[in-house]
Design an enzyme around this catalytic site. Structure first.
Site, PDB file in Angstrom:
ATOM      1  N   HIS A  25       0.873  -1.184   0.000  1.00  0.00           N
ATOM      2  CA  HIS A  25       0.000   0.000   0.000  1.00  0.00           C
ATOM      3  C   HIS A  25       0.908   1.232   0.000  1.00  0.00           C
ATOM      4  O   HIS A  25       2.025   1.189   0.526  1.00  0.00           O
ATOM      5  CB  HIS A  25      -0.831  -0.043   1.293  1.00  0.00           C
ATOM      6  CG  HIS A  25      -1.894   0.992   1.405  1.00  0.00           C
ATOM      7  ND1 HIS A  25      -1.638   2.270   1.824  1.00  0.00           N
ATOM      8  CD2 HIS A  25      -3.219   0.927   1.164  1.00  0.00           C
ATOM      9  CE1 HIS A  25      -2.779   2.956   1.843  1.00  0.00           C
ATOM     10  NE2 HIS A  25      -3.749   2.164   1.445  1.00  0.00           N
TER      11      HIS A  25
ATOM     12  N   ASP B 191       2.959  -4.755   8.132  1.00  0.00           N
ATOM     13  CA  ASP B 191       1.761  -3.929   7.972  1.00  0.00           C
ATOM     14  C   ASP B 191       0.555  -4.859   8.063  1.00  0.00           C
ATOM     15  O   ASP B 191       0.248  -5.588   7.124  1.00  0.00           O
ATOM     16  CB  ASP B 191       1.823  -3.223   6.606  1.00  0.00           C
ATOM     17  CG  ASP B 191       0.552  -2.459   6.294  1.00  0.00           C
ATOM     18  OD1 ASP B 191      -0.383  -2.509   7.115  1.00  0.00           O
ATOM     19  OD2 ASP B 191       0.497  -1.814   5.230  1.00  0.00           O
TER      20      ASP B 191
ATOM     21  N   GLN C 291      -4.597  -5.177   6.889  1.00  0.00           N
ATOM     22  CA  GLN C 291      -5.618  -6.067   6.310  1.00  0.00           C
ATOM     23  C   GLN C 291      -5.623  -7.438   6.979  1.00  0.00           C
ATOM     24  O   GLN C 291      -6.259  -8.361   6.460  1.00  0.00           O
ATOM     25  CB  GLN C 291      -5.371  -6.242   4.799  1.00  0.00           C
ATOM     26  CG  GLN C 291      -5.524  -4.987   3.984  1.00  0.00           C
ATOM     27  CD  GLN C 291      -6.954  -4.453   3.967  1.00  0.00           C
ATOM     28  OE1 GLN C 291      -7.913  -5.162   4.255  1.00  0.00           O
ATOM     29  NE2 GLN C 291      -7.101  -3.176   3.643  1.00  0.00           N
TER      30      GLN C 291
ATOM     31  N   LYS D 265     -10.516  -0.488  10.355  1.00  0.00           N
ATOM     32  CA  LYS D 265     -10.682  -1.715   9.560  1.00  0.00           C
ATOM     33  C   LYS D 265     -10.947  -2.906  10.472  1.00  0.00           C
ATOM     34  O   LYS D 265     -11.117  -4.032  10.018  1.00  0.00           O
ATOM     35  CB  LYS D 265      -9.427  -1.979   8.715  1.00  0.00           C
ATOM     36  CG  LYS D 265      -9.172  -0.908   7.652  1.00  0.00           C
ATOM     37  CD  LYS D 265      -7.951  -1.249   6.832  1.00  0.00           C
ATOM     38  CE  LYS D 265      -7.339  -0.070   6.130  1.00  0.00           C
ATOM     39  NZ  LYS D 265      -8.044   0.332   4.922  1.00  0.00           N
TER      40      LYS D 265
ATOM     41  N   CYS E 211      -4.756   2.449  -3.689  1.00  0.00           N
ATOM     42  CA  CYS E 211      -3.532   2.971  -3.064  1.00  0.00           C
ATOM     43  C   CYS E 211      -2.389   1.970  -3.193  1.00  0.00           C
ATOM     44  O   CYS E 211      -1.592   1.799  -2.258  1.00  0.00           O
ATOM     45  CB  CYS E 211      -3.738   3.327  -1.593  1.00  0.00           C
ATOM     46  SG  CYS E 211      -4.881   4.662  -1.354  1.00  0.00           S
TER      47      CYS E 211
HETATM   48  N1  PMP Z   1      -1.750  -0.769   4.664  1.00  0.00           N
HETATM   49  C1  PMP Z   1      -2.684  -1.473   4.034  1.00  0.00           C
HETATM   50  C2  PMP Z   1      -2.363  -2.859   3.537  1.00  0.00           C
HETATM   51  C3  PMP Z   1      -3.960  -0.940   3.875  1.00  0.00           C
HETATM   52  O1  PMP Z   1      -4.909  -1.646   3.251  1.00  0.00           O
HETATM   53  C4  PMP Z   1      -4.220   0.373   4.353  1.00  0.00           C
HETATM   54  C5  PMP Z   1      -5.590   1.017   4.171  1.00  0.00           C
HETATM   55  N2  PMP Z   1      -6.194   0.780   2.946  1.00  0.00           N
HETATM   56  C6  PMP Z   1      -3.198   1.062   4.996  1.00  0.00           C
HETATM   57  C7  PMP Z   1      -1.969   0.463   5.132  1.00  0.00           C
HETATM   58  C8  PMP Z   1      -3.395   2.434   5.532  1.00  0.00           C
HETATM   59  O2  PMP Z   1      -4.363   2.458   6.539  1.00  0.00           O
HETATM   60  P1  PMP Z   1      -4.925   3.828   7.104  1.00  0.00           P
HETATM   61  O3  PMP Z   1      -5.387   4.623   5.928  1.00  0.00           O
HETATM   62  O4  PMP Z   1      -6.045   3.399   7.987  1.00  0.00           O
HETATM   63  O5  PMP Z   1      -3.818   4.481   7.847  1.00  0.00           O
END
Ligand code: PMP
Length: 406
Positions: A123, A200, A203, A226, A364
């Site tokens: 991401h 990270d 997910q 999430k 993203c």
């Molecule tokens: N890492 C991953 C794999 C994600 O899916 C996301 C959110 N789509 C993020 C980081 C970032 O999360 P946040 O926008 O809640 O900080």
């Protein structure tokens, strides 16, 4: 099914609504999952009955709020099986947690020319913070390639490691492809090279049990929104010795012991990394979300979601011209796909008109879209409150959109 589906549906009033006069089907859980009443009430209850700034007060409300906030730290440590409560740092999300590590770890331990490894499926929030450090600190960034199925090339990863590799920062589960990475294996390989590891988990924590001691990861991050919790809440787990050695990320109240114009001394963990007034009401809500998940049981959630996911993919694949992007052997809860040459945006717009919420675009994760030479995908992502009936409606919706474009 091992849990009470009707009760769960009642806990999420937002799901019981019509969109353009059609029953809402919410398949955008990888972007944000919905919050049960228990979480909404826990957060509202702070404002209704004991809202007061934490840590600094001597009065009753402040003490009550502090206790509730610190109790969430204990429950979060237990949720991740961290050795110590103070290894849990509260942030505003996975993004902030990664930026914290990027700034504090790199500025404490890395020198110009040192290397950090990430992967092609990250991401943006696990790419850009490291690029900033590349720009400001002169570190090098190396990228693990991904195969056609959307799996990491482990051999290539091993070849990227060098004595200069100080950190591997890698996603547990890909938000764009659904791939579950073999992180225990990656951590062991990295540690054998003296390389620290950040996972990270944005997910992952909502789908599978995570045990940071068993994994032996050095950092683990996730977002509250999430995990059925409030937005603006997040967690960084870090090993005690690393967090203790690292310079603070932000300066301000709470993170100090003493301040004078000549010299400031920093607070102990975890407060050293929690400058300013945190989103304590949100964190207390996050505590309720963790309790909620624990009550249903993550094992039950994993089993049910795997069943949903497998069913969805098998049904989608009956549609001629539909191709799934990301066909890794180990996947969960996320299905990215394209149909013929229908633009994902058009598919998403048409599905919305029949009440189905999916995400479209690059999610993203532009580098992995570039790798697959596509502008984006349609992404359906599932949670334990979704059902096979909803999947049937969704698949028939996709079929209808395909016919309209034929
Ligand atoms: N890492 C991953 C794999 C994600 O899916 C996301 C959110 N789509 C993020 C980081 C970032 O999360 P946040 O926008 O809640 O900080």
């Amino acid at each position: 099914m091992a849990f009470d589906f009707e009760k769960i549906k009642n806990d999420f009033p937002i799901l019981d609504q019509k969109i353009y006069n059609k029953q809402l089907i919410y398949f955008d859980n990888a972007a944000t999952s919905q919050t049960p009443l228990q979480v909404i009430e826990a957060e509202a209850n702070v404002y209704k009955t004991y809202n007061s700034n934490i840590h600094r007060g001597v009065h009753c409300l402040s003490n009550k709020c502090t206790e509730a906030f610190e109790d969430v730290r204990k429950r979060t440590a237990k949720f991740l099986n961290a050795r110590n409560n103070f290894e849990i740092i509260f942030t505003k999300g996975a993004t902030e947690s990664i930026n914290l590590v990027a700034f504090s770890f790199v500025n404490t331990f890395l020198n110009k020319g040192d290397e950090i490894i990430i992967s092609e499926m990250e991401h943006h929030s696990n790419i850009v913070p490291w690029q900033l450090m590349k720009q400001y600190k002169g570190i090098a960034l190396k990228i693990i390639p991904v195969n056609e199925q959307g799996e990491l090339n482990i051999e290539a990863f091993q070849n990227l490691l060098s004595p200069k590799t100080k950190l591997l920062a890698i996603t547990h589960i890909s938000n764009a492809l659904g791939t579950i990475n073999p992180i225990k294996k990656l951590i062991d390989i990295a540690h054998n090279n003296g390389t620290k590891v950040l996972i990270d988990g944005a997910q992952a924590v909502q789908h599978i049990k995570v045990d940071v001691q068993e994994l032996d990861c050095d950092f683990y991050v996730f977002s509250g929104h999430k995990l059925y919790g409030p937005t603006g809440t997040g967690v960084l787990f870090g090993k005690e010795d690393l967090l203790n050695s690292m310079i603070p990320y932000q300066g301000g109240g709470e993170m100090i012991q003493t301040v004078s114009f000549e010299k400031t001394t920093f607070n102990e963990l975890p407060y050293k990394f929690e400058a300013g007034t945190p989103n304590y009401a949100g964190i207390i809500g996050l505590g309720a979300a963790i309790d909620y998940i624990n009550e249903i049981g993550l094992d039950n959630i994993t089993a049910y979601e795997n069943e949903l996911h497998k069913y969805a993919e098998s049904q989608l694949l009956t549609i001629p011209g539909l191709r799934i992007i990301g066909t890794a052997k180990h996947k969960t809860s996320v299905t990215s796909f394209l149909v013929d040459n229908i633009h994902p945006y058009d598919m998403g717009m048409m599905l919305d008109k029949i009440g189905i919420a999916v995400r479209t675009g690059h999610h993203c994760a532009q580098p992995i879209m570039d790798k697959f030479k596509i502008p984006g995908t349609v992404r359906a992502s599932f949670a334990f409150y979704n059902s096979k009936d909803e999947i049937d409606s969704f698949v028939s919706g996709v079929r209808k959109v395909k016919q309209m474009f034929a």
